[in-house]
Design a protein around this motif. Sequence first.
Motif, PDB file in Angstrom:
ATOM      1  N   ILE A  29       0.864  -1.087   0.065  1.00 32.00           N
ATOM      2  CA  ILE A  29      -0.118  -0.092  -0.048  1.00 32.00           C
ATOM      3  C   ILE A  29       0.942   1.168   0.024  1.00 32.00           C
ATOM      4  CG2 ILE A  29      -1.870  -1.186   1.177  1.00 32.00           C
ATOM      5  CD1 ILE A  29      -0.952   0.269   3.838  1.00 32.00           C
ATOM      6  N   ASP A  30       0.409   2.191  -0.553  1.00 33.40           N
ATOM      7  CA  ASP A  30       1.039   3.567  -0.553  1.00 33.40           C
ATOM      8  C   ASP A  30       0.560   4.267   0.433  1.00 33.40           C
ATOM      9  OD1 ASP A  30       2.322   2.888  -2.833  1.00 33.40           O
ATOM     10  OD2 ASP A  30       1.037   4.011  -4.095  1.00 33.40           O
ATOM     11  N   LYS A 246      -5.944   2.741   7.165  1.00 28.48           N
ATOM     12  CA  LYS A 246      -4.878   1.805   6.724  1.00 28.48           C
ATOM     13  C   LYS A 246      -3.957   2.470   5.946  1.00 28.48           C
ATOM     14  CE  LYS A 246      -3.771  -2.932   5.588  1.00 28.48           C
ATOM     15  NZ  LYS A 246      -4.101  -4.245   5.580  1.00 28.48           N
ATOM     16  N   ARG A 247      -4.462   3.262   5.047  1.00 28.74           N
ATOM     17  CA  ARG A 247      -3.620   4.121   4.022  1.00 28.74           C
ATOM     18  C   ARG A 247      -2.475   5.021   4.840  1.00 28.74           C
ATOM     19  NH1 ARG A 247      -6.409   8.198   1.250  1.00 28.74           N
ATOM     20  NH2 ARG A 247      -4.661   8.501   0.014  1.00 28.74           N
ATOM     21  N   PHE A 248      -2.922   5.556   5.977  1.00 30.65           N
ATOM     22  CA  PHE A 248      -2.083   6.647   6.807  1.00 30.65           C
ATOM     23  C   PHE A 248      -1.477   5.392   7.727  1.00 30.65           C
ATOM     24  CE2 PHE A 248      -4.909   9.757   4.718  1.00 30.65           C
ATOM     25  CZ  PHE A 248      -4.013  10.635   4.607  1.00 30.65           C
ATOM     26  N   ILE A 249      -1.788   4.737   8.430  1.00 30.65           N
ATOM     27  CA  ILE A 249      -1.182   4.112   9.485  1.00 30.65           C
ATOM     28  C   ILE A 249      -0.536   2.862   9.267  1.00 30.65           C
ATOM     29  CG2 ILE A 249      -1.468   3.267  11.999  1.00 30.65           C
ATOM     30  CD1 ILE A 249      -2.066   6.358  11.333  1.00 30.65           C
ATOM     31  N   GLY A 250      -1.170   1.959   8.206  1.00 35.08           N
ATOM     32  CA  GLY A 250      -0.541   0.600   7.871  1.00 35.08           C
ATOM     33  C   GLY A 250      -1.216  -0.409   8.139  1.00 35.08           C
ATOM     34  N   VAL A 251      -1.810  -0.142   9.516  1.00 34.97           N
ATOM     35  CA  VAL A 251      -2.711  -1.352   9.938  1.00 34.97           C
ATOM     36  C   VAL A 251      -4.288  -0.574  10.075  1.00 34.97           C
ATOM     37  CG1 VAL A 251      -0.888  -2.591  10.895  1.00 34.97           C
ATOM     38  CG2 VAL A 251      -2.357  -0.701  12.240  1.00 34.97           C
ATOM     39  N   ASN A 252      -5.264  -1.644  10.013  1.00 38.67           N
ATOM     40  CA  ASN A 252      -6.579  -1.213  10.035  1.00 38.67           C
ATOM     41  C   ASN A 252      -6.738  -0.695  11.623  1.00 38.67           C
ATOM     42  OD1 ASN A 252      -7.539  -3.334  11.859  1.00 38.67           O
ATOM     43  ND2 ASN A 252      -7.608  -4.854   9.958  1.00 38.67           N
ATOM     44  N   PRO A 253      -7.894  -0.041  11.750  1.00 34.78           N
ATOM     45  CA  PRO A 253      -8.349   0.425  13.258  1.00 34.78           C
ATOM     46  C   PRO A 253      -8.288  -0.745  14.376  1.00 34.78           C
ATOM     47  CG  PRO A 253      -9.803   1.332  11.561  1.00 34.78           C
ATOM     48  CD  PRO A 253      -9.091   0.398  10.875  1.00 34.78           C
ATOM     49  N   LEU A 254      -8.863  -1.836  14.053  1.00 34.99           N
ATOM     50  CA  LEU A 254      -9.003  -2.842  14.868  1.00 34.99           C
ATOM     51  C   LEU A 254      -7.439  -3.346  15.338  1.00 34.99           C
ATOM     52  CD1 LEU A 254     -10.493  -4.675  16.791  1.00 34.99           C
ATOM     53  CD2 LEU A 254     -10.803  -6.433  14.748  1.00 34.99           C
ATOM     54  N   GLU A 255      -6.447  -3.534  14.315  1.00 34.19           N
ATOM     55  CA  GLU A 255      -5.340  -3.983  14.828  1.00 34.19           C
ATOM     56  C   GLU A 255      -4.664  -2.792  15.691  1.00 34.19           C
ATOM     57  OE1 GLU A 255      -4.352  -6.801  10.779  1.00 34.19           O
ATOM     58  OE2 GLU A 255      -4.335  -4.420  10.777  1.00 34.19           O
ATOM     59  N   PHE A 256      -4.894  -1.774  15.395  1.00 33.45           N
ATOM     60  CA  PHE A 256      -4.133  -0.479  15.891  1.00 33.45           C
ATOM     61  C   PHE A 256      -4.801  -0.346  17.339  1.00 33.45           C
ATOM     62  CE2 PHE A 256      -4.451   3.893  17.507  1.00 33.45           C
ATOM     63  CZ  PHE A 256      -2.942   4.490  17.245  1.00 33.45           C
ATOM     64  N   GLN A 257      -5.873  -0.500  17.453  1.00 34.57           N
ATOM     65  CA  GLN A 257      -6.823  -0.706  18.903  1.00 34.57           C
ATOM     66  C   GLN A 257      -6.378  -1.789  19.599  1.00 34.57           C
ATOM     67  OE1 GLN A 257     -11.036  -0.878  19.215  1.00 34.57           O
ATOM     68  NE2 GLN A 257     -11.055   1.116  20.084  1.00 34.57           N
TER      69      GLN A 257
END
Length: 263
Positions: A29-30, A246-257
């Motif tokens: 992803i970019d 995910k575009r900005f952080i690299g993982v989805n919100p659930l993985e981040f949380q």
Amino acid sequence: MKNKTNINEYHRLPILDGLELLNANSCTIDFPFHAHETFNISLILKNTFNTKLTDRNLQAPVGTICITNSNEIHATPCDKSIGNSFFTFYVSSDVIRELNKNQNVFFKDKIIYDQNIFNELYFLSLNFSNKNIRFENRLKSALTILISKHSTVKEISYNTNKLFQNFLDSTSFDTFSLSNTDSQFGINKYKFIRLFKQETGLTPNNFILLKKIEQSKAMLKNGNSIFNVAIDCGFYDSSHFYKNFKRFIGVNPLEFQNAFCSI
């Protein structure tokens, strides 16, 4: 060739003002233009790593350290076929400053060739959950050497003028409209877009989206439900939120949380 599945992992450790880590494996992803309050210190593990700054494009070979300063606008396009693998330490700017005897830190050279520091940081990236290696002390030592050898105390200066800064501080981006900029600035929307990017390094749309992502990160850290975060931060629905996060952080919100709930 079909794109490989991104296998990214996000971690947060209760040390160094909440150290955050991203382990990106074959990432395709970019990452669009954005900025972090932290220093991003990335170990390049597979395939040449591309970084776009507002004034230049850089390439970091495997085995190097790629650094972006706190609040520095950058983008990271990844290889669409085989992907890029890298490990990023997101280190608080306050921690970096403390390690430099409370002096400002600025990395002029974004790509660092230093095998000893790379090897130590790479070892730590593989063993951050190992309680027997004195991880925090070793990381602080490696960062101190990195700072002393490769940084300057030059004050970081960005171009945002007072007029734009007042606008950014006072404008409610929930109701922001480019068509109304002529009444605020006396210029048409096309000139406003050009000046906005010149002053901030971002288009108005990307700036607003980044503000929403930062707001959503804070809410996720506090345990808010993903659906409520999506709606409260102005996304159309959870799917739209997942995609942009995910575009900005690299993982989805659930993985981040989950990285914050697992501490």
